[in-house]
Design a protein around this motif. Structure first.
Motif, PDB file in Angstrom:
ATOM      1  N   PRO A 278      26.777  49.613  24.724  1.00 26.61           N
ATOM      2  CA  PRO A 278      27.155  50.920  24.181  1.00 26.61           C
ATOM      3  C   PRO A 278      28.012  51.690  25.171  1.00 26.61           C
ATOM      4  O   PRO A 278      27.846  51.552  26.380  1.00 26.61           O
ATOM      5  CB  PRO A 278      25.807  51.617  23.965  1.00 26.61           C
TER       6      PRO A 278
ATOM      7  N   ARG B  40      18.261  54.595  21.148  1.00 25.69           N
ATOM      8  CA  ARG B  40      19.004  53.723  20.215  1.00 25.69           C
ATOM      9  C   ARG B  40      19.847  52.718  21.010  1.00 25.69           C
ATOM     10  O   ARG B  40      19.872  51.520  20.696  1.00 25.69           O
ATOM     11  CB  ARG B  40      19.906  54.571  19.309  1.00 25.69           C
ATOM     12  N   ASN B  41      20.506  53.197  22.028  1.00 28.05           N
ATOM     13  CA  ASN B  41      21.358  52.311  22.828  1.00 28.05           C
ATOM     14  C   ASN B  41      20.539  51.295  23.630  1.00 28.05           C
ATOM     15  O   ASN B  41      20.963  50.157  23.829  1.00 28.05           O
ATOM     16  CB  ASN B  41      22.253  53.139  23.759  1.00 28.05           C
TER      17      ASN B  41
ATOM     18  N   PHE C 163      19.666  48.665  21.254  1.00 30.62           N
ATOM     19  CA  PHE C 163      20.889  47.875  20.985  1.00 30.62           C
ATOM     20  C   PHE C 163      21.065  46.821  22.078  1.00 30.62           C
ATOM     21  O   PHE C 163      21.291  45.633  21.806  1.00 30.62           O
ATOM     22  CB  PHE C 163      22.084  48.837  20.935  1.00 30.62           C
TER      23      PHE C 163
ATOM     24  N   ASN D  62      18.328  44.092  21.833  1.00 32.42           N
ATOM     25  CA  ASN D  62      18.564  43.171  20.714  1.00 32.42           C
ATOM     26  C   ASN D  62      19.784  42.291  20.956  1.00 32.42           C
ATOM     27  O   ASN D  62      19.806  41.115  20.603  1.00 32.42           O
ATOM     28  CB  ASN D  62      18.731  43.953  19.413  1.00 32.42           C
TER      29      ASN D  62
ATOM     30  N   ASP E 279      30.583  56.203  18.629  1.00 32.72           N
ATOM     31  CA  ASP E 279      30.644  55.057  19.543  1.00 32.72           C
ATOM     32  C   ASP E 279      30.554  53.752  18.731  1.00 32.72           C
ATOM     33  O   ASP E 279      29.510  53.099  18.702  1.00 32.72           O
ATOM     34  CB  ASP E 279      29.506  55.167  20.564  1.00 32.72           C
TER      35      ASP E 279
ATOM     36  N   PRO F 241      30.676  50.034  17.862  1.00 32.61           N
ATOM     37  CA  PRO F 241      30.599  48.802  18.664  1.00 32.61           C
ATOM     38  C   PRO F 241      31.876  47.961  18.565  1.00 32.61           C
ATOM     39  O   PRO F 241      32.768  48.252  17.763  1.00 32.61           O
ATOM     40  CB  PRO F 241      29.404  48.060  18.043  1.00 32.61           C
ATOM     41  N   HIS F 242      31.914  46.891  19.374  1.00 33.11           N
ATOM     42  CA  HIS F 242      33.148  46.108  19.482  1.00 33.11           C
ATOM     43  C   HIS F 242      33.096  44.745  18.819  1.00 33.11           C
ATOM     44  O   HIS F 242      34.098  44.036  18.797  1.00 33.11           O
ATOM     45  CB  HIS F 242      33.483  45.897  20.961  1.00 33.11           C
TER      46      HIS F 242
ATOM     47  N   THR G 144      23.505  42.646  15.510  1.00 36.98           N
ATOM     48  CA  THR G 144      22.969  43.774  16.292  1.00 36.98           C
ATOM     49  C   THR G 144      23.967  44.945  16.298  1.00 36.98           C
ATOM     50  O   THR G 144      23.562  46.102  16.272  1.00 36.98           O
ATOM     51  CB  THR G 144      22.722  43.366  17.756  1.00 36.98           C
TER      52      THR G 144
ATOM     53  N   GLN H  67      23.468  48.712  15.017  1.00 32.76           N
ATOM     54  CA  GLN H  67      23.803  49.828  15.900  1.00 32.76           C
ATOM     55  C   GLN H  67      24.742  50.801  15.182  1.00 32.76           C
ATOM     56  O   GLN H  67      24.612  52.015  15.300  1.00 32.76           O
ATOM     57  CB  GLN H  67      24.451  49.297  17.191  1.00 32.76           C
TER      58      GLN H  67
END
Lengths: 457, 390
Positions: A159, A174-175, A178, A181, B126, B128-129, B134, B138
């Motif tokens: 993140p 949350r991050n 992330f 996982n 933000d 993700p890439h 996952t 997110q």
């Protein structure tokens, strides 16, 4: 007539050499391991991936470091040119372009290491582990290597919230989930690919090693606040590689090397020994990435009394102290040991009085000058060198605002030097030195301004 | 309420020349206007709150004079221009600004905009890439956080029913854009590349419902108009980074070529996939914004778990839609273009070219610096390319 023998401007740390040698070993170990059939991964930074790969007995090498090594030996040019003929625009990351050129050469030689490659070269990879940390190049570059190798590519997510969103309730947890996982998924990928199970004890060993290395690096950096500063940026950069690009090196060896460095730096502090062999006239920060091809430029500046006491890149964060005795999941332990919330970092770094102001600033303005400029205040810098890079957006895009805030708040001026991490043709040392000489008047002026305003330095 | 007197392409031209005209009227009527950068902010949530989403763009016809102080010349000139416009007060009518992690500079610009332009509401998503499972989860969390921030700003909640209604409205726009692009399959196309770009730019500058009405008018108008584009030898597909003004397309179309299809973000890219209607609307939105939008800023691969990579299969996974575009729109050449210092597109160029070679479709790469003045040498190169493809 007696001739005065002038000492070298820099007073290099003796403990640096052993650590630096460990990085060179990485390429040798990589080549030997490949010859014995062990899997070799090309990886971005130590980051989240390296301890996991090492725990799975994968040998890791770092193209980013290798490109800087090529640049330092002034051997990157042909690789950069090759990348251009491969169709890659010249503004892309110099590390990436040198690596693309190297890879293209390797394919041309049926997978053999190009004979012109320094330090024994990087062996052909069995897998490519890219990262979403820090910059776009880190995953776009490895995706590009699919043109040259049939190795699988895994991009390890990370993140990257802006400061304001980081402080929003729920973001940190949350991050964290992330990351947990994502790393779990990464381990599944590796287990499938390698046909073996992760040994969690080994992960504890490799990750604890990384954490201990970073703790020592952080402690060493704290010692650099002393006047005169005992450790120069050049030494910091030289040993940084042994931490961030340590590959499969035994972490205890690197820990030992950093402990010796801590002892040497501490000795210097206790005995007032400086990192430069000239009077410390100006305490400097280097903002941006290093000009690997022209590091001796900093020696020229040291000769004028410029002591680089801190830098914006590669600095370790304060160690996370957390009780994880009740956390049974090894991946969760792994993440929580290293991933700190911004709120917690601000509270620890600024204390109960200043921390709320920093947070309020971030929520109001999206950024906090106190946070961005903290190292300048802590290390009492007289000036900063902003290294604006043609080939790195991530390192260059925030420099102008930083420079503005720095002058505005702490009355510390900036010297802008344009160049590149790899490409020598973009850096003019003669012109840069002239600019530096003229900049001393500006620093002298602002020293007086700070004094008149009652600053601590 | 102000009634627009012009319709169809005439209305497009009017708003193209004065893009904020309509939202300023709406602002005077009490509506909230939120700017967004790039195509990753979830505009459906703004619509669900009766907020008008307004695409923040640069101005390649105006010199950058104020942004130099905050963004060095070695970064994307488009983003520098956006900031420049903000610093010059051109976006003062905005009540908020939403950005996302589109690229390194885009992310950096978000913070700089917040600090310098000081738009009242500010949020950075933000994104993700990768398209890992996952990352998709997110994205859902990130979107929920954005929804909460937007609700707090608006002082009201977005119900699932409202969000679903907004998604349907935005999907209607996507369908209408695709319908307009269908008209470009004819030879000659019924709508030119420059008109297409202007239309997309304008519908991203007015409320979605008004954009849909405008698109209907345009579709009806171009089907019957007499002054349609002329037949040309080359039918081109334009791929690449942002093109938010017409000079490059006009230069190409001043030659023996029609731009019949594009894969750009002020073009087909945000419109060619619908948001799926799912019981929890966030699921469909996350899938759309992270997975379905095909921009090089996201890492894709054929099979993340494969033990061996097959480069060409990987390219097919990533770029086969370009082959579909070329086949369906009968394009016989591709212009790959990118604004200088766009890293994500820069890394992609050699790979797109490899793919085009594989499907035997000629292409040429043009790099430009987001100014009108730099187009002259590019014209010679395009002319040469047109001669090669015959």
């Amino acid at each position: 007539m007696t001739q005065e023998v002038k000492t070298r401007p820099l007073n290099r740390l003796k403990s640096m050499y052993a650590l630096r040698a460990e990085v060179d070993k990485m390429y040798q170990v990589g080549g030997e391991a490949k010859a014995k059939g062990r899997p070799v991964a090309w990886v971005m930074l130590e980051g989240w991936a390296n301890p996991i790969l090492n725990a799975m007995d994968v040998i890791t090498v770092y193209p980013e470091n290798y490109s800087s090594l090529c640049a330092a030996q002034k051997l990157a040019g042909p690789f950069l040119e090759r990348a251009e003929t491969e169709g890659y625009p010249t503004h892309l990351c110099g590390y990436a372009r040198a690596c693309v050129g190297y890879s293209a050469r390797m394919v041309e030689l049926d997978g053999q290491i190009p004979p012109e490659a320094p330090a024994g070269g990087m062996p052909r990879p069995n897998l490519l582990i890219s990262s979403a940390e820090v910059c776009d190049a880190r995953f776009k570059w490895f995706q590009s290597l699919g043109r040259y190798f049939d190795a699988p590519v895994w991009t390890l997510e990370s993140p990257s919230p802006n400061a304001r969103e980081s402080l929003t309730p729920g973001t940190y947890e949350r991050n964290t989930q992330f990351l947990i996982n994502e790393i779990r998924q990464f381990v599944v990928f590796l287990e499938k690919l390698l046909g073996k199970k992760m040994e969690w004890d080994k992960l504890d060993f490799t990750s604890d090693g990384t954490n201990e290395i970073n703790r020592l690096r952080w402690e060493i950096n704290q010692l650099r606040k002393a006047r005169p500063c005992p450790m120069h940026t050049r030494d910091f950069w030289s040993v940084m590689s042994a931490a961030l690009y340590r590959g499969a090196a035994d972490p205890t060896v690197i820990v030992d090397g950093n402990q010796k460095m801590y002892d040497e730096v501490k000795y210097r502090v206790d005995h007032g020994i400086a990192a430069i062999n000239r009077p410390e006239k100006y305490r400097m920060s280097f903002e941006g990435l290093a000009p690997w091809h022209s590091l001796s430029f900093l020696d020229d500046l040291a000769d004028r009394g410029w002591n680089f006491v801190c830098e914006s890149a590669y600095s370790p964060g304060r160690p996370v102290v957390i009780d994880l005795s009740k956390v049974s999941d090894p991946i969760e332990r792994y993440v929580r040991k290293r991933y700190r919330s911004l709120a917690s970092a601000i509270e620890i770094e600024f204390g109960p009085e200043e921390a709320p102001k920093v947070k309020e600033e971030i929520m109001r303005e999206g950024t906090s000058y106190r946070l961005r400029l903290k190292h300048i205040r802590d290390y009492q810098c007289d000036g900063v060198v902003l290294h604006v890079l043609l080939s790195c957006r991530a390192a260059s895009s925030g420099l102008s605002l930083f420079s503005d805030q720095l002058l505005d708040v702490y009355k510390v001026p900036s010297l802008i030097i344009e160049g590149d991490i790899i490409d020598t043709s973009l850096f003019n040392p003669v012109e840069s030195l002239k600019k530096a000489e003229a900049f001393e008047d500006t620093m002298d002026h602002y020293k007086k301004v700070r004094k008149n305003l009652g600053f601590e330095w | 309420m102000v009634i627009a007197t012009k319709k169809g392409l005439a209305r497009v031209q009017e708003l193209y020349q004065d893009r904020p005209q309509r939202v300023k009227e709406l602002k005077a009527e009490g509506k909230k206007i939120i700017g967004y950068l790039c195509i990753y902010p979830v505009t459906e949530m703004m619509t669900a709150l009766d907020i008008v989403p307004y695409r923040v763009l640069g101005d390649m016809r105006e010199s950058i004079t104020k942004a130099d102080a905050y963004l060095p010349p070695v970064v994307c000139p488009f983003l520098r221009s956006c900031l420049d416009q903000g610093l010059k007060g051109k976006y003062d009518f905005l009540d908020g600004m939403v950005t996302s992690h589109i690229c390194d500079v885009g992310s950096s610009l978000s913070g700089i905009w917040h600090y310098t332009v000081k738009t009242p509401f500010h949020y950075n998503i933000d994104t993700p890439h990768t398209v890992h499972e996952t990352a998709l989860n997110q994205t859902k969390g990130v979107m929920k956080a954005f929804q909460k921030a937007l609700e707090d700003f608006a002082g009201k909640k977005i119900t699932n029913a409202k969000l679903k209604k907004a998604i349907i409205l935005h999907n209607e726009q996507r369908a209408l854009v695709r319908e307009a692009y269908e008209l470009k399959k004819q030879d000659p196309p019924l709508i030119s590349g420059a008109e297409t770009l202007k239309t997309i730019k304008v519908i991203q500058s007015i409320p979605v419902a008004e954009g849909n009405a405008l698109l209907r008018d345009i579709i009806s108008e171009v089907k019957t108009r007499k002054n349609k584009p002329a037949k040309k030898n080359a039918r081109l597909l334009v791929w690449g980074s942002i093109l938010d003004d017409t000079p490059l397309i006009e230069m190409i179309e001043s030659l023996d070529a029609n731009v019949v299809m594009d894969d750009t973000c002020v073009g087909s890219r945000p419109f060619f996939d619908d948001v799926k209607i799912t019981p929890d609307p966030i699921d469909g939105l996350a899938q759309h914004y992270l997975v379905d939008i095909k921009c090089p800023r996201t890492f894709r691969a054929r099979d993340f778990y494969a033990a061996k990579k097959n480069y060409m299969e990987d390219l097919k996974t990533r770029f086969s839609y370009l082959s579909d575009y070329a086949r369906e729109w009968k394009a016989n050449g591709v212009i790959l273009q990118s604004v200088r210092y766009c890293d994500t597109h820069g890394y992609e160029v050699p790979q797109v070219r490899d793919y085009l070679r594989e499907i035997d479709l000629p292409g040429i790469y043009l790099e430009h610096d987001y100014t009108v003045g730099a187009l002259a040498p590019l014209k010679t190169r395009v002319q040469g390319f047109l001669e090669i493809i015959g």
